[in-house]
Design an enzyme around this catalytic site. Structure first.
Site, PDB file in Angstrom:
ATOM      1  N   TYR A  57       2.511   9.898  -0.136  1.00 22.02           N
ATOM      2  CA  TYR A  57       3.600   9.347   0.692  1.00 22.02           C
ATOM      3  C   TYR A  57       4.972   9.587   0.045  1.00 22.02           C
ATOM      4  O   TYR A  57       5.990   9.427   0.688  1.00 22.02           O
ATOM      5  CB  TYR A  57       3.453   7.830   0.908  1.00 22.02           C
ATOM      6  CG  TYR A  57       2.177   7.349   1.529  1.00 22.02           C
ATOM      7  CD1 TYR A  57       1.260   8.224   2.124  1.00 22.02           C
ATOM      8  CD2 TYR A  57       1.870   5.985   1.539  1.00 22.02           C
ATOM      9  CE1 TYR A  57       0.078   7.741   2.696  1.00 22.02           C
ATOM     10  CE2 TYR A  57       0.710   5.502   2.110  1.00 22.02           C
ATOM     11  CZ  TYR A  57      -0.182   6.388   2.672  1.00 22.02           C
ATOM     12  OH  TYR A  57      -1.335   5.898   3.221  1.00 22.02           O
ATOM     13  N   ASP A  72       0.838  -1.202   0.000  1.00 25.02           N
ATOM     14  CA  ASP A  72       0.000   0.000   0.000  1.00 25.02           C
ATOM     15  C   ASP A  72       0.868   1.245   0.000  1.00 25.02           C
ATOM     16  O   ASP A  72       1.721   1.422   0.875  1.00 25.02           O
ATOM     17  CB  ASP A  72      -0.886  -0.004   1.249  1.00 25.02           C
ATOM     18  CG  ASP A  72      -1.858   1.156   1.257  1.00 25.02           C
ATOM     19  OD1 ASP A  72      -2.957   1.003   0.707  1.00 25.02           O
ATOM     20  OD2 ASP A  72      -1.503   2.229   1.800  1.00 25.02           O
ATOM     21  N   HIS A 132      -7.741   9.372  -2.246  1.00 24.38           N
ATOM     22  CA  HIS A 132      -7.157   9.322  -0.899  1.00 24.38           C
ATOM     23  C   HIS A 132      -8.115   9.884   0.161  1.00 24.38           C
ATOM     24  O   HIS A 132      -8.226   9.340   1.252  1.00 24.38           O
ATOM     25  CB  HIS A 132      -5.819  10.073  -0.883  1.00 24.38           C
ATOM     26  CG  HIS A 132      -4.888   9.611   0.185  1.00 24.38           C
ATOM     27  ND1 HIS A 132      -3.523   9.580   0.028  1.00 24.38           N
ATOM     28  CD2 HIS A 132      -5.115   9.153   1.434  1.00 24.38           C
ATOM     29  CE1 HIS A 132      -2.963   9.124   1.135  1.00 24.38           C
ATOM     30  NE2 HIS A 132      -3.912   8.866   2.002  1.00 24.38           N
ATOM     31  N   LYS A 136      -2.903   5.733  -4.172  1.00 22.60           N
ATOM     32  CA  LYS A 136      -3.999   6.700  -3.933  1.00 22.60           C
ATOM     33  C   LYS A 136      -3.598   8.036  -4.526  1.00 22.60           C
ATOM     34  O   LYS A 136      -2.411   8.353  -4.563  1.00 22.60           O
ATOM     35  CB  LYS A 136      -4.220   6.889  -2.427  1.00 22.60           C
ATOM     36  CG  LYS A 136      -4.046   5.629  -1.599  1.00 22.60           C
ATOM     37  CD  LYS A 136      -4.312   5.840  -0.125  1.00 22.60           C
ATOM     38  CE  LYS A 136      -3.981   4.586   0.654  1.00 22.60           C
ATOM     39  NZ  LYS A 136      -2.542   4.413   0.942  1.00 22.60           N
TER      40      LYS A 136
END
Ligand code: A2P
Length: 277
Positions: A53, A48, A111, A78
């Site tokens: 990120y 994931d 997200h 996402k």
């Protein structure tokens, strides 16, 4: 030696997702690649990540360096609110796919709903186009509440999965009832309660002693035993192994009832009507 694989769940559009995967926030690219390599060896097949990120390249690099086949792994990423339109979802896909180094993505998520923009229905329509084009195996959302999901359901755009903050202290019964009603799989982010003291709490410690397991294994077993997909993040090889070694014991009804007593409702859950990126 390669560890045992996690069981899988079938999503409504037909793809199969492992019940246990590796979370990667807030690792950087190098830390992510190292964790992914360790995790593949430990039996993880679900990874994931997110545009936000800034470690999608690390996931791609870890997968390639591990030597595993692309078709053996399930990649989730996402995208942020700037891509909330039908065409934007496609551009977000292209950018993530390039960073990951892949030509399809297993599961692409919005997200956050960012309801102030009011464009998430269009963005999910873009995901449905990508699915129809064979670029995605499944489509989904993250941090959607019941009323956000209802807008998608009304538009005939039921997601395969909704990834939400969920742990024994935040069991999220309201949104999970909507998931159940529409065949949407629930995925838990911060399944270990992220530094909230959950792992040190009395009931968890008691069950850890009862089963001779680590507290994190008790909590992760609580997730998967209810059909919740859990994605604990760890950069520590020993914990990466520990977190997937939960498919050889079972909590009993009394244990589950005891853990139900920890639910504090929505207190401490990030409010996706106010927060998002
Ligand atoms: P670390 O990366 O140093 O292992 P969550 O996924 O719920 O957000 O939790 C992530 C946090 O929990 C990280 O701080 C991670 O630390 C820690 N963690 C992950 N696995 C375990 C484990 N098996 N036991 C204790 N802490 C863990």
């Amino acid at each position: 030696m390669t560890g045992a694989l996690a069981p899988t769940l079938k999503l409504r559009r037909g793809a199969r997702i492992p019940l246990l995967g590796l979370g990667t926030w807030p690792l950087d690219d190098a830390q992510t690649a190292a964790a992914v390599i360790t995790a593949v060896d430990a039996g993880y097949r679900l990874f994931d990540t997110a545009e936000n990120y800034r470690n999608e390249r690390g996931v791609g690099e870890g997968i390639r360096r591990s030597g595993i086949e692309r078709g053996e792994v399930f990649l989730t990423t996402k995208f942020n609110k700037e891509w909330h339109s039908r065409d934007g979802a496609k551009r977000a896909f292209e950018k993530s796919a390039r960073r990951l180094g892949v030509d399809y993505i297993d599961l692409l998520l919005l997200h956050w709903p960012n309801p102030e923009q009011d464009r998430y229905v269009d963005a999910v329509a873009g995901l449905a186009d990508l699915f129809a084009d064979g670029r995605l195996r499944a489509i989904g959302t993250s941090n959607f509440k019941a009323h956000h999901l209802q807008r998608l359901i009304d538009a005939g755009l039921v997601p395969d999965l909704n990834q939400i903050q969920l742990d024994p202290r935040h069991a999220r019964s309201e949104v999970r009832a909507v998931h159940r009603q529409h065949g949407i799989v629930t995925e838990s982010w911060s399944p270990l309660g992220q530094g909230s003291g959950l792992l040190e709490s009395g009931p968890i410690a008691g069950l850890a002693a009862k089963y001779g397991r680590a507290p994190a294994q008790i909590v992760l077993r609580w997730h998967v035993q209810q059909g919740l997909v859990a994605i604990p993040k760890s950069a520590t090889p020993e914990r990466i192994h520990q977190n997937i070694s939960i498919f050889d014991f079972e909590l009993d009804d009394d244990d589950m009832a005891q853990l139900r007593g920890l639910d504090a409702g929505e207190d401490g859950v990030a409010d996706s009507d106010r927060f998002g990126h």
